[in-house]
Design a protein around this motif. Sequence first.
Motif, PDB file in Angstrom:
ATOM      1  N   ALA A   1      54.979  90.448  59.673  1.00  0.00           N
ATOM      2  CA  ALA A   1      55.879  91.489  60.272  1.00  0.00           C
ATOM      3  C   ALA A   1      56.071  92.831  59.649  1.00  0.00           C
ATOM      4  O   ALA A   1      56.341  93.949  60.269  1.00  0.00           O
ATOM      5  CB  ALA A   1      57.355  90.820  60.387  1.00  0.00           C
TER       6      ALA A   1
ATOM      7  N   LEU B   1      54.444  93.885  68.378  1.00  0.00           N
ATOM      8  CA  LEU B   1      55.309  93.538  67.723  1.00  0.00           C
ATOM      9  C   LEU B   1      56.705  93.964  68.119  1.00  0.00           C
ATOM     10  O   LEU B   1      57.867  93.303  68.396  1.00  0.00           O
ATOM     11  CB  LEU B   1      55.327  93.795  66.235  1.00  0.00           C
ATOM     12  CG  LEU B   1      56.547  93.127  65.363  1.00  0.00           C
ATOM     13  CD1 LEU B   1      56.549  91.745  65.496  1.00  0.00           C
ATOM     14  CD2 LEU B   1      56.257  93.549  63.819  1.00  0.00           C
TER      15      LEU B   1
ATOM     16  N   LEU C   1      61.192  88.062  62.620  1.00  0.00           N
ATOM     17  CA  LEU C   1      59.881  87.219  63.416  1.00  0.00           C
ATOM     18  C   LEU C   1      59.865  85.825  63.525  1.00  0.00           C
ATOM     19  O   LEU C   1      59.700  85.002  64.308  1.00  0.00           O
ATOM     20  CB  LEU C   1      58.429  87.718  62.989  1.00  0.00           C
ATOM     21  CG  LEU C   1      57.536  87.202  63.753  1.00  0.00           C
ATOM     22  CD1 LEU C   1      57.192  87.403  64.947  1.00  0.00           C
ATOM     23  CD2 LEU C   1      55.990  87.835  62.893  1.00  0.00           C
TER      24      LEU C   1
END
Length: 332
Positions: free
Chosen positions: A219, A239, A318
């Motif tokens: 992440a 993301l 995440l």
Amino acid sequence: MTSQDWQPAAMPSALPGVGNPALSVRNITKRFQRKTVVNDIDLDLFPGEVYGLIGPNGAGKTTLMSMMVGAEMPTLGEIWIEGQLFRQDQNSPQLQRCIGFLPDDYPLYDDLTVWQYLEYFARLYGISPGLRHRRIYDILELVQLSSKHHSRTTELSRGMKQRLGLARAIIHQPSVLVLDEPVSGLDPVARMEFRDIIKALQQSGMTILISSHVLSDLADFCSTIGIMELGYLVESAPLNELYNRLSRRQIFIATLGEGPALAQALDAHACVVSQTRVSDREICVEFAGDEAAAGELLRSLIAAGIPLCQFNHTREDLETIFLKHLDHKQVS
């Protein structure tokens, strides 16, 4: 020289223009006898992208990566590197030079020093004697092993061995780097050092595909995330898009005034999905808006005269998104 200063001498001339994939797979499938471990996957990796591949053990990540670098033959499908078809049954050294690969079980030769180890691979890649010394020196600086160049590989710590493996994978300055669980078993300091190197390579324009179970690290530097399960690529998105679509946002709000007044003011905001009272004067809000909407909520509370002493906007990370995804699949 630091990892932030390092730049490759030159990227391969075959790099495509902006918007063209550096590496593509189409309909990639791998079967072992009757078991399908990678099932009909399409994937594009673009120049400068850091793509994080996550999934439970046995999802097919390592097999997919092995096929992408030519270490494993696909049962079906095609692999394109720099716009050219990669054929494992043909000798294609030019395409192979575009790829750097660090598997999770790479060899280190016990009788070689760090410098000798890298020089051996530099010779294998045909790097000329005039460039070889400078290349090895620069890469040792990048991976922070300059002081260990006379040490035998057996004398290195696990973190140093991982960095040496990475140095070997980029000695020929590939345009695409594939890393399979590179931080497995490393302590937090070693992981941070490895993460800084990856960021430096990303800034140089290298395309990176990395798998890891340490999702907090991914992440921190990945631009795109793919989730594999049972051989399928079930998610593949930037993301930020995954966060916006799958991450639940929460806001912890505390007031110096009365709790009911705060709750009443929150009810009037359209993005407040639910409220959970933490204490008499503190409320946890499940929030459906983005950061701009959170700012608007803060302004509205202040305008309503609510004396705030805490306003903490967070979202699920995440790892939480991944675990929720697995839980949903298991339930369904």
